[in-house]
Every structure is written in structure tokens, then in C-alpha cells.
Design a protein around this motif. Structure first.
Motif, PDB file in Angstrom:
ATOM      1  N   GLU A 294       1.754  39.289  -1.675  1.00  0.00           N
ATOM      2  CA  GLU A 294       1.839  38.537  -0.424  1.00  0.00           C
ATOM      3  C   GLU A 294       3.300  38.303  -0.071  1.00  0.00           C
TER       4      GLU A 294
ATOM      5  N   THR B 253      -1.437  27.474  13.620  1.00  0.00           N
ATOM      6  CA  THR B 253      -1.029  26.145  13.187  1.00  0.00           C
ATOM      7  C   THR B 253      -2.213  25.416  12.571  1.00  0.00           C
TER       8      THR B 253
ATOM      9  N   PRO C  42      -0.166  33.405  11.017  1.00  0.00           N
ATOM     10  CA  PRO C  42      -0.975  32.203  10.773  1.00  0.00           C
ATOM     11  C   PRO C  42      -0.936  31.253  11.951  1.00  0.00           C
TER      12      PRO C  42
ATOM     13  N   VAL D 110       2.815  36.858   7.768  1.00  0.00           N
ATOM     14  CA  VAL D 110       2.354  37.092   6.402  1.00  0.00           C
ATOM     15  C   VAL D 110       1.814  38.507   6.304  1.00  0.00           C
TER      16      VAL D 110
ATOM     17  N   TYR E 225      -0.736  39.190   9.255  1.00  0.00           N
ATOM     18  CA  TYR E 225      -1.303  37.987   9.845  1.00  0.00           C
ATOM     19  C   TYR E 225      -0.189  37.165  10.498  1.00  0.00           C
TER      20      TYR E 225
ATOM     21  N   PRO F 284      -4.972  36.607  16.027  1.00  0.00           N
ATOM     22  CA  PRO F 284      -5.380  35.203  15.869  1.00  0.00           C
ATOM     23  C   PRO F 284      -6.413  34.810  16.932  1.00  0.00           C
TER      24      PRO F 284
ATOM     25  N   THR G 279       5.754  36.601   2.796  1.00  0.00           N
ATOM     26  CA  THR G 279       5.804  35.642   3.900  1.00  0.00           C
ATOM     27  C   THR G 279       7.234  35.548   4.411  1.00  0.00           C
TER      28      THR G 279
END
Length: 694
Positions: A640, A598, A596, A626, A594, A512, A642
Motif C-alpha cells: 500500500e 473524507t 479516499p 492510495v 483510490y 469515489p 499513500t
């Protein structure tokens, strides 16, 4: 020559070299919640001041009419000599500093080889520890096989009773009979509050017994360094108690709150944890709650007097750490726990031993409430402005808010009546500087900032500025590659199924674009802030430990990790039909991972006063991971997966899968896989189901 303050006798070159080697400037992303943020700020201010004087000095030298070549040569020679002398002195200084700052480096106790001399040596060590902590020490001579040692401060008194077994004159055995604390009340009246703490007595007894047991081992089994470490911890405990002793003395009769507050708070926290534990166990139809699920769903587990004479919290345990302590606990004799303690599936005494071990075991996150001097001053909202409408943490989804949330920590102000606090409570994640702290993303550091001061995110109201607004790199770099000098955009890893259920997974983690920090010490005012901060750290710890289940390498250092595919023209006609029919078994499965970030928008940062007055809290920053992998051929697209932290779910996580058409997937089974540390292997299990290989 520079001419500012203490640098009036230094040259410009030496000043530059001094600041180039300053340790305060070598810290990575110094911030408000580091161990000593004031030192960094002070050094930066001095550097700015020095820079201005250097600029003036250089401008003054430019105007000098220097045209003598010999003078230039002499100046260069002087500069070279000065540089050499300064580097030599700097090397000595850095060596001495490094030696002084070494952690867990001890030379061992000087244990006497004669067992007959060991009794007197042990009692002398106890007296030395007390005096080094600022206490008075008194020892009574041995009488009927018993020795009494008293360590006393102005308020606290510690009575130690030791017993001596002299059946073997050449090898007498020393043991700890009891350690009792009491408090000298200024008014001289006796009360239950002046009789001391039973928990503190047990904590000191355990440490003293560990030291005596270590030094009385046979010479071939003795570990003088371990004995020295135990002795050093005892000195630290006594020093901490003496700090509270001074505060209690200053306040007179009311000063006992510094000693009694820990027991009062611990009892309330344990009762609430027991209530949450019962709810978790009932949801799973079990008699005792699994410790790992309890930590994912409930609040941090209170462990009073774990490593210091204060209250500690077990925030999170990795699946490997939980399985290790569970197996070790099952092999030992079960000791019934107190009914007020949370009923978890791990024997409590073994859990305390595992969590309080030195060095700390990997895979566990612990924070302690400690009393410290100084520290950063966090702005506080006005007393007449309620912040409850803006607060989104802490949350209590299992049980109503505990009474301990209103528990406020005392603050000792300086004796001269100054505003700055002399002593206050902090949440310490470093175990008094022994460990680097918790790796946190900048988003969650901002969350902690908002917990302490909700108006910190609203720049246009009251002119309040964010306390933490800069950083570099990615928090993933701090976690996976802490010694790196350059940030990597991606990390790769190879995940192999232990049972060969699926082909190897080629994991590619995209770092990130969010800076990271080491969370070290956070000033807190009440237990509500503590519960809220520990919620944030729990979510970050879950992500950290999940990523650490694999060995990651920067993509720049492993460019060929995805180059194992067969070359063009190597496929046969049968392989081509198998590929089109979806029955081919690939050599590896590419998976993108990943974390994610915020979403940038949150209602709490809206500057519209009408929106702010609606009393609506912003959404929680849900921690999630994810993963995407290719669909089963000939279907195009991606699957996908999550996995999000959700304390309302039975296992504390929520799993959702988009894609994998036709696969018979059991969400409950896959969530159990995540609980046991197989989260990053989920794409392989989904692939196996889709290809009917399971």
C-alpha cells in the motif's frame, strides 16, 4: 390551453416542449457557486407553477363528453401541425442562441491593406473601444510625430500617447509611448491617490502594444482574429474600469478605494508570498524556491493585472506545465525582478506571459478577484457570534498570518437602500466565462460552504440548512469523462515506464461515490476567506492534475484491459519455479488506485452543544491518493502506497509505504519522483526494488 402568466396563448404541448428545451435545466448539478444559480432556481419555480396549471387543465378536459371520431382526428391533425411549427421555431431559436453564446469566435479585424491608412484606423479603433465601454473619447491631431488620445469616465481618465515614425512615408510605424491613468477627484484637490496606478498603466500599455504590433505585421503574417481577440479584451478591461467608475462617482471623495484597493492588496499579498518563498528556499538550501514546490507548500501566488484589471492568483501547476515554463524561462534573457516579488526559479515576466495566455495553457489553475453584480446571497453568522473556534482554514504553517487577511472587500448596495448588494467581489475560476471552472468534489464544495458560513453544517442550530446537498454521478466523471451520459464505477489505464524499469502497470481507478461540481464563482467578503478557499482548490487541483497524467477510459468501454495474462496450462516448470521463487517478470502489474473520501464524521457536525463549546476544530480533510499492488511472491498480501498533500514537508507531499518487505526504498527519492509527475508509477518502482531489478 394553459392559462398562466405569459403562457396564456400556448397549448399544453408547446409549454412542455419549451421547458424540455430549456438550457437552464440542462446544466449539470446546478449549485450555489455556479455562474448564474438564480436563473436555474427561477426556471424550476416556473416549471412547478406550470405543472400545477397543466394538471388542472388536463383534469378539466377529462370531464368533457368527447365521442365524435372526426373531432378526435381533427385534434390529432392540429397537434401534429402545431408540433411541426413549434419545432421549426424552436430550431431557429436554438440556432440563434448557440451563435450568440459562442466563445472565442471572432470574425477578425478589418485591417486596411494600405500601410499609410493604418495610423488613422488604429486611432479610430481606440476611440471606438472607449465609446463602446461608455467613455468619452477625444483625440488630438498629430503634432511632431505624436498623437494623444484621452478616454474619460466620470472619475477615471486614461491618457494615451502614441508616436509615429514616418521615415518611410509608405510604411509609417505606430508605437505606444505611454498610457497613464488619473482620477478626477470631486473636491478638485491633487493627491497621490489621484495620480493613477502604475501597474494599471503597464497593464493597459501591454494590451495596446500587443494590438498595434499584431495589426502592423506583414500581410502574410497578420492574424486578424488574434487582433480582434486582443481588441475585445481591451474593451472588456475598459468596461470593467467603467463599472468601478460608476461606483466611485456614487461615493464621492471616498470612491477612489474602488481603484486603489487592488494595488494596496496586491502589495501586501506579494510581500507575504515573498516571505513564504524565502522560507521554502531556505528549507531546500536554495537561493530561489522552485515554483512547483512553492505552490504546494505556500499559498497561491498573487499576479496582479494578469488577465483583468484586478488581482489574480496562480493556485497550482502540473509537473508538465512547470517544466515547460521553467525550460522556456531558462532559454530567455533574465530580467531582474523587483526585490519585493517572490524569488522563484521562473522568470516572473515569462511566468505572467505563460499564465495569462489565451487560450489558457493546460495544467494550471488560476482564480481572479472580480467585481460582479448580483450573485447568490450566502447567509452570514450573527455579528455577536465568533466563528474563529470553528474555523480550520486558512492555515499558515510557514509564516504567521499576513496582515492582508483582515482586508475586507467593499460592497456596493443598491441606491434605494435595499439590503441586496448591487456589486460585490467574487473569486472567479472561469476567466469571465471563457473556461468551465475547477472540477471539485462535493466534500470540498461543502468545505468552501463552511468557510463562508461555518454554521451551514449544523442543521439543528438556528435552523440553518446546507447550501449544497444534492448532486449526481462522481466528480471523477467530470474530470476524466466530462461528456459521458452514464457514470462509470471504474476507470482503467496502462502506465508504461519510459525507461522500461518495470513491467507495464494496469491501473484501475475506483471512482469515489461522491458527486462533482464545476466551481465557477464564489462570493467573498475578505482575504481570509480567499486564502481559505484557495487552499481547498489547491488540494483538489493537485489530485486532478495527478490523475490527468494518464489516459483513462471507463472500464465498460475497455473490458479486456486486464485479459492479457497467459492462459491456464501455458506455464512451464521453470516458470512455475520462478513464480514461487519471486523471480518471474510478469507481463503487467495490477494496481488499484483510490482517492479516499473524507470520513463522514467531523466534530463540526456534532449537535452536542458541550462538544461545540470546547473550541476544538475538526481535522483537516487531507488530500491523498492510495495505490495497492501485489507483494513479491511468495509473500502474500498487498503493498500500500499513500501519497498525501502536506505543506510541512520539503516538497509539499508525504509518502508512506506499507509492505514491500526487504526493499531498499528511499522516501526522499520517491517523493522527488512524485514531484516530477511520476506518482502513479510508484508501484512499479517499488516492484523493481523488491525484485532487485533497479
Amino acid at each position: 390551453m394553459a392559462s398562466v402568466g405569459s403562457t396564456s396563448n400556448l397549448s399544453i404541448l408547446s409549454v412542455v416542449q419549451n421547458y424540455a428545451s430549456s438550457e437552464a435545466l440542462l446544466q449539470q448539478s446546478p449549485h450555489l457557486f455556479s455562474t448564474d444559480p438564480d436563473a436555474v432556481v427561477s426556471t424550476l419555480k416556473e416549471l412547478i407553477d406550470i405543472t400545477m396549471h397543466m394538471s388542472g387543465s388536463l383534469n378539466a378536459h377529462i370531464t368533457l363528453p368527447l365521442s365524435n371520431p372526426k373531432l378526435y382526428s381533427l385534434l390529432r391533425q392540429e397537434t401534429a401541425i402545431t408540433h411541426t411549427v413549434h419545432n421549426a421555431a424552436l430550431t431557429v431559436q436554438q440556432t440563434v442562441t448557440a451563435l450568440r453564446k459562442r466563445v472565442n469566435i471572432v470574425y477578425g479585424e478589418d485591417i486596411p491593406p494600405e500601410k499609410s491608412a493604418l495610423i488613422g484606423w488604429c486611432t479610430a479603433r481606440v476611440e471606438t473601444w472607449g465609446r463602446s465601454a461608455g467613455m468619452e473619447a477625444f483625440k488630438e491631431e498629430e503634432r511632431d510625430g505624436r498623437i494623444t488620445i484621452m478616454l474619460g469616465g466620470k472619475v477615471i481618465v486614461i491618457d494615451m500617447e502614441l508616436s509615429v515614425n514616418r521615415l518611410d512615408v509608405q510604411r509609417p510605424v505606430l508605437s505606444v509611448t505611454s498610457v497613464k491613468t488619473s482620477f478626477a477627484v470631486p473636491n478638485g484637490t491633487s493627491s497621490p491617490a489621484s495620480s493613477g496606478s502604475t501597474s494599471l498603466d503597464g497593464f493597459l500599455t501591454e494590451n495596446l502594444r500587443a494590438f498595434i504590433a499584431e495589426v502592423q505585421r506583414d500581410p502574410e503574417d497578420q492574424d486578424p482574429e488574434k487582433a480582434a481577440r486582443i481588441g475585445g479584451r481591451i474593451v472588456d478591461h475598459l468596461t470593467y474600469l467603467m463599472k468601478m467608475d460608476q461606483l466611485a462617482l456614487r461615493e464621492g471623495d471616498a470612491g477612489l478605494r474602488w481603484f486603489n484597493g487592488c494595488d494596496t492588496l496586491s502589495l501586501e499579498c506579494e510581500r507575504y508570498s515573498a516571505e513564504e518563498c524565502d522560507i521554502v528556499a531556505k528549507d531546500l538550501s536554495l537561493t530561489s524556491a522552485p515554483l512547483d514546490i512553492f505552490l504546494m507548500r505556500a499559498h497561491a501566488l498573487p499576479l496582479p493585472y494578469l488577465t483583468i484589471p484586478s488581482l489574480s492568483f496562480l493556485i497550482h501547476m502540473s509537473p508538465q506545465a512547470y517544466l515547460t515554463v521553467l525550460r522556456a524561462s531558462a532559454s530567455e534573457t533574465h530580467i531582474p525582478a523587483s526585490p519585493i516579488l517572490p524569488q522563484v526559479d521562473v522568470e516572473f515576466q515569462h511566468l505572467r506571459s505563460y499564465a495569462g495566455a489565451h487560450p489558457r495553457k493546460s495544467g494550471i489553475a488560476i482564480a481572479s478577484l472580480v467585481l460582479c453584480s448580483g450573485g447568490p446571497r450566502v447567509p452570514q453568522p450573527p455579528d455577536d457570534l465568533s466563528m474563529d473556534a470553528l474555523a480550520t482554514r486558512p492555515t499558515f504553517p510557514l509564516a504567521p498570518s499576513p496582515s492582508s487577511s483582515s482586508f475586507g472587500f467593499p460592497i456596493a448596495h443598491s441606491p434605494n437602500g435595499g439590503y441586496e448588494a448591487e456589486e460585490r467581489y467574487f473569486l472567479d475560476f472561469t476567466d469571465s466565462g471563457k473556461y468551465p471552472g475547477a472540477v471539485m468534489s462535493q466534500t470540498r464544495m461543502h468545505e468552501i460552504e463552511m468557510i463562508l458560513h461555518p454554521l451551514a453544517g449544523i442543521d439543528q442550530i438556528n435552523n440553518v440548512q446546507p447550501l449544497m446537498s444534492f448532486g449526481s454521478g462522481s466528480w471523477v466523471d467530470l474530470l476524466l469523462n466530462p461528456g459521458a451520459t452514464m457514470s462509470s464505477e471504474r476507470y482503467t489505464s496502462l502506465y508504461t515506464s519510459p525507461t522500461s524499469l518495470h513491467p507495464p502497470l494496469q491501473l484501475k481507478l475506483t471512482a469515489p461515490e461522491e458527486p462533482g461540481f464545476f466551481l465557477e464563482k464564489v462570493p467573498v467578503r475578505n482575504m481570509k476567506e480567499v486564502w481559505a478557499i484557495l487552499e481547498v482548490v489547491r488540494e483538489q487541483s493537485w489530485i486532478n492534475e495527478t490523475l490527468l497524467t494518464c489516459q483513462w477510459v471507463p472500464e465498460l468501454l475497455n473490458p479486456g484491459v486486464l485479459s492479457s495474462e497467459p492462459g491456464e496450462g501455458d506455464a512451464t516448470e521453470d516458470e512455475l519455479h520462478a513464480l514461487l521463487g519471486g523471480t518471474v517478470v510478469p507481463t503487467s502489474i495490477p494496481v488499484n488506485v483510490y482517492v479516499p473520501a473524507t470520513p463522514p464524521h467531523d466534530p463540526i457536525f456534532d449537535t452536542d452543544i458541550d462538544v461545540m463549546t470546547m473550541g476544538q476544530s475538526g481535522p483537516h480533510r487531507t488530500a491523498k491518493i492510495v495505490m495497492t499492488s501485489p507483494e513479491q511472491p511468495p509473500i502474500s498480501g498487498l503493498v500500500e502506497i499513500t501519497v498525501a498533500h502536506d505543506c510541512t514537508r520539503p516538497r509539499g507531499i508525504a509518502l508512506s509505504i506499507n509492505g514491500a518487505m526487504g526493499a531498499d526504498l528511499s522516501i526522499d527519492t520517491l517523493e522527488e519522483v512524485c514531484r516530477r509527475g511520476g506518482l502513479l508509477g510508484l508501484p512499479g518502482r517499488v516492484w523493481a526494488k523488491a525484485h532487485r531489478l533497479s
